[in-house]
Design a protein around this motif. Structure first.
Motif, PDB file in Angstrom:
ATOM      1  N   TRP A  41      12.213  -9.658   9.275  1.00  0.00           N
ATOM      2  CA  TRP A  41      12.328 -10.927   9.982  1.00  0.00           C
ATOM      3  C   TRP A  41      11.671 -12.064   9.213  1.00  0.00           C
ATOM      4  CZ3 TRP A  41      10.860  -8.851  15.487  1.00  0.00           C
ATOM      5  CH2 TRP A  41      12.019  -8.439  16.158  1.00  0.00           C
ATOM      6  N   LEU A  42      10.459 -11.842   8.732  1.00  0.00           N
ATOM      7  CA  LEU A  42       9.727 -12.923   8.075  1.00  0.00           C
ATOM      8  C   LEU A  42      10.324 -13.266   6.717  1.00  0.00           C
ATOM      9  CD1 LEU A  42       6.189 -11.866   9.267  1.00  0.00           C
ATOM     10  CD2 LEU A  42       7.573 -13.786  10.100  1.00  0.00           C
ATOM     11  N   SER A  43      10.823 -12.281   6.005  1.00  0.00           N
ATOM     12  CA  SER A  43      11.512 -12.566   4.740  1.00  0.00           C
ATOM     13  C   SER A  43      12.763 -13.403   4.985  1.00  0.00           C
ATOM     14  CB  SER A  43      11.880 -11.258   4.028  1.00  0.00           C
ATOM     15  OG  SER A  43      10.723 -10.608   3.566  1.00  0.00           O
ATOM     16  N   ALA A  44      13.505 -13.072   6.036  1.00  0.00           N
ATOM     17  CA  ALA A  44      14.716 -13.828   6.365  1.00  0.00           C
ATOM     18  C   ALA A  44      14.399 -15.277   6.729  1.00  0.00           C
ATOM     19  CB  ALA A  44      15.463 -13.145   7.510  1.00  0.00           C
ATOM     20  N   LEU A  45      13.188 -15.508   7.236  1.00  0.00           N
ATOM     21  CA  LEU A  45      12.778 -16.867   7.596  1.00  0.00           C
ATOM     22  C   LEU A  45      12.133 -17.626   6.437  1.00  0.00           C
ATOM     23  CD1 LEU A  45      11.372 -16.250  11.188  1.00  0.00           C
ATOM     24  CD2 LEU A  45      13.548 -17.325  10.546  1.00  0.00           C
ATOM     25  N   GLY A  46      12.072 -16.985   5.250  1.00  0.00           N
ATOM     26  CA  GLY A  46      11.581 -17.688   4.072  1.00  0.00           C
ATOM     27  C   GLY A  46      10.261 -17.220   3.504  1.00  0.00           C
ATOM     28  N   ALA A  47       9.715 -16.140   4.014  1.00  0.00           N
ATOM     29  CA  ALA A  47       8.427 -15.645   3.510  1.00  0.00           C
ATOM     30  C   ALA A  47       8.622 -14.730   2.301  1.00  0.00           C
ATOM     31  CB  ALA A  47       7.679 -14.908   4.623  1.00  0.00           C
ATOM     32  N   GLU A  48       9.464 -15.171   1.384  1.00  0.00           N
ATOM     33  CA  GLU A  48       9.739 -14.353   0.213  1.00  0.00           C
ATOM     34  C   GLU A  48       8.540 -14.360  -0.715  1.00  0.00           C
ATOM     35  OE1 GLU A  48      13.589 -15.266  -1.355  1.00  0.00           O
ATOM     36  OE2 GLU A  48      14.393 -15.458   0.673  1.00  0.00           O
ATOM     37  N   GLY A  49       8.275 -13.216  -1.337  1.00  0.00           N
ATOM     38  CA  GLY A  49       7.114 -13.074  -2.198  1.00  0.00           C
ATOM     39  C   GLY A  49       5.868 -12.689  -1.421  1.00  0.00           C
ATOM     40  N   LEU A  50       5.980 -12.633  -0.098  1.00  0.00           N
ATOM     41  CA  LEU A  50       4.866 -12.217   0.750  1.00  0.00           C
ATOM     42  C   LEU A  50       5.221 -10.873   1.372  1.00  0.00           C
ATOM     43  CD1 LEU A  50       4.174 -15.584   2.599  1.00  0.00           C
ATOM     44  CD2 LEU A  50       3.061 -14.702   0.539  1.00  0.00           C
ATOM     45  N   SER A  51       4.207 -10.089   1.675  1.00  0.00           N
ATOM     46  CA  SER A  51       4.487  -8.786   2.274  1.00  0.00           C
ATOM     47  C   SER A  51       3.665  -8.590   3.544  1.00  0.00           C
ATOM     48  CB  SER A  51       4.209  -7.654   1.284  1.00  0.00           C
ATOM     49  OG  SER A  51       2.866  -7.679   0.858  1.00  0.00           O
ATOM     50  N   VAL A  52       4.228  -7.780   4.421  1.00  0.00           N
ATOM     51  CA  VAL A  52       3.564  -7.395   5.664  1.00  0.00           C
ATOM     52  C   VAL A  52       2.903  -6.051   5.433  1.00  0.00           C
ATOM     53  CG1 VAL A  52       3.901  -6.765   8.084  1.00  0.00           C
ATOM     54  CG2 VAL A  52       5.209  -8.656   7.091  1.00  0.00           C
ATOM     55  N   VAL A  53       1.627  -5.953   5.754  1.00  0.00           N
ATOM     56  CA  VAL A  53       0.919  -4.682   5.644  1.00  0.00           C
ATOM     57  C   VAL A  53       0.178  -4.407   6.950  1.00  0.00           C
ATOM     58  CG1 VAL A  53       0.648  -4.755   3.127  1.00  0.00           C
ATOM     59  CG2 VAL A  53      -1.123  -5.726   4.580  1.00  0.00           C
ATOM     60  N   GLN A  54       0.117  -3.149   7.282  1.00  0.00           N
ATOM     61  CA  GLN A  54      -0.631  -2.714   8.458  1.00  0.00           C
ATOM     62  C   GLN A  54      -2.109  -2.734   8.108  1.00  0.00           C
ATOM     63  OE1 GLN A  54       0.661   1.093  10.002  1.00  0.00           O
ATOM     64  NE2 GLN A  54      -1.287   1.428  11.053  1.00  0.00           N
ATOM     65  N   THR A  55      -2.929  -3.363   8.960  1.00  0.00           N
ATOM     66  CA  THR A  55      -4.353  -3.483   8.657  1.00  0.00           C
ATOM     67  C   THR A  55      -5.248  -2.824   9.702  1.00  0.00           C
ATOM     68  OG1 THR A  55      -4.421  -5.670   9.692  1.00  0.00           O
ATOM     69  CG2 THR A  55      -4.057  -5.587   7.302  1.00  0.00           C
ATOM     70  N   SER A  56      -4.655  -2.205  10.710  1.00  0.00           N
ATOM     71  CA  SER A  56      -5.445  -1.460  11.690  1.00  0.00           C
ATOM     72  C   SER A  56      -4.616  -0.303  12.215  1.00  0.00           C
ATOM     73  CB  SER A  56      -5.883  -2.358  12.858  1.00  0.00           C
ATOM     74  OG  SER A  56      -4.813  -2.566  13.758  1.00  0.00           O
ATOM     75  N   GLU A  57      -5.294   0.601  12.866  1.00  0.00           N
ATOM     76  CA  GLU A  57      -4.608   1.705  13.533  1.00  0.00           C
ATOM     77  C   GLU A  57      -4.213   1.269  14.943  1.00  0.00           C
ATOM     78  OE1 GLU A  57      -3.918   4.549  11.875  1.00  0.00           O
ATOM     79  OE2 GLU A  57      -4.879   3.570  10.165  1.00  0.00           O
ATOM     80  N   PHE A  58      -3.283   1.968  15.539  1.00  0.00           N
ATOM     81  CA  PHE A  58      -2.935   1.767  16.947  1.00  0.00           C
ATOM     82  C   PHE A  58      -4.181   2.146  17.729  1.00  0.00           C
ATOM     83  CE2 PHE A  58      -0.818   3.030  20.930  1.00  0.00           C
ATOM     84  CZ  PHE A  58       0.133   2.042  21.063  1.00  0.00           C
ATOM     85  N   ASP A  59      -4.762   1.201  18.467  1.00  0.00           N
ATOM     86  CA  ASP A  59      -6.067   1.454  19.073  1.00  0.00           C
ATOM     87  C   ASP A  59      -5.994   1.795  20.558  1.00  0.00           C
ATOM     88  OD1 ASP A  59      -5.844  -0.975  20.502  1.00  0.00           O
ATOM     89  OD2 ASP A  59      -7.140  -2.062  19.131  1.00  0.00           O
ATOM     90  N   GLU A  60      -7.173   1.966  21.160  1.00  0.00           N
ATOM     91  CA  GLU A  60      -7.254   2.383  22.559  1.00  0.00           C
ATOM     92  C   GLU A  60      -6.730   1.324  23.513  1.00  0.00           C
ATOM     93  OE1 GLU A  60     -11.347   0.644  21.571  1.00  0.00           O
ATOM     94  OE2 GLU A  60      -9.893   1.913  20.563  1.00  0.00           O
ATOM     95  N   TYR A  61      -6.529   0.107  23.037  1.00  0.00           N
ATOM     96  CA  TYR A  61      -5.954  -0.960  23.855  1.00  0.00           C
ATOM     97  C   TYR A  61      -4.475  -1.170  23.537  1.00  0.00           C
ATOM     98  CZ  TYR A  61     -10.784  -1.781  24.989  1.00  0.00           C
ATOM     99  OH  TYR A  61     -12.085  -1.614  25.409  1.00  0.00           O
ATOM    100  N   ALA A  62      -3.899  -0.234  22.802  1.00  0.00           N
ATOM    101  CA  ALA A  62      -2.472  -0.252  22.449  1.00  0.00           C
ATOM    102  C   ALA A  62      -2.105  -1.453  21.600  1.00  0.00           C
ATOM    103  CB  ALA A  62      -1.596  -0.160  23.692  1.00  0.00           C
ATOM    104  N   THR A  63      -3.013  -1.852  20.705  1.00  0.00           N
ATOM    105  CA  THR A  63      -2.712  -2.934  19.779  1.00  0.00           C
ATOM    106  C   THR A  63      -2.771  -2.414  18.351  1.00  0.00           C
ATOM    107  OG1 THR A  63      -4.999  -3.691  19.606  1.00  0.00           O
ATOM    108  CG2 THR A  63      -3.651  -4.710  21.317  1.00  0.00           C
TER     109      THR A  63
END
Length: 151
Positions: free
Chosen positions: A119-141
């Motif tokens: 989605w973000l690449s299609a909106l123009g965020a080319e050259g940028l990447s999405v990375v996961q920075t946390s685990e699925f936590d006890e609050y479901a986030t």
């Protein structure tokens, strides 16, 4: 998991799918390594995003609104965005990833990573990447960042 959050997430997952998805995840784990499972879920996320494109967005607030509209349609929780100095913080809450069983939480978040990247690449965020920075936590986030990340 916090009991109230756990209860609500269980209510979100249709009983007709719980057993099937857990069995499917267990078989995947028996046949495929964790890294390959993450790649598979990432690609599934890319396909989902391509099938459900976002409208043009002129601001972070517009983006959050568009993302939440898509997630609401699918009953896949909600997202909060925050502009940081070097990245966009993406916090996704209440995704029904537990439908695959708690052991699958090691690889199922890659679905969201693929969705957000597409989605973000299609909106123009080319050259940028999405990375996961946390685990699925006890609050479901679970948190992701869109930015310049080393390969």
């Amino acid at each position: 998991m916090v009991p109230t959050v756990d209860y609500l997430l269980q209510r979100q997952i249709s009983p007709q799918w719980r057993g099937l998805l857990t069995a499917l995840a267990e078989e995947f784990e028996a046949q495929i390594g964790q890294g390959e499972l993450r790649q598979l879920m990432y690609r599934v996320g890319c396909r989902f995003a391509a099938a459900h494109p976002l409208p043009p967005c002129g601001s972070t607030a517009d983006l959050a609104e568009a993302l939440n509209a898509r997630w609401q349609e699918a009953d896949w929780g909600y997202v909060e965005l925050a502009d940081q100095a070097d990245y966009l913080r993406i916090v996704h809450a209440c995704a029904p990833l537990q439908a695959f069983g708690s052991a699958a939480l090691n690889w199922t978040p890659a679905f969201l990573e693929g969705v957000y990247q597409t989605w973000l690449s299609a909106l123009g965020a080319e050259g940028l990447s999405v990375v996961q920075t946390s685990e699925f936590d006890e609050y479901a986030t679970i948190e992701f960042q869109l930015g310049r990340h080393p390969a």
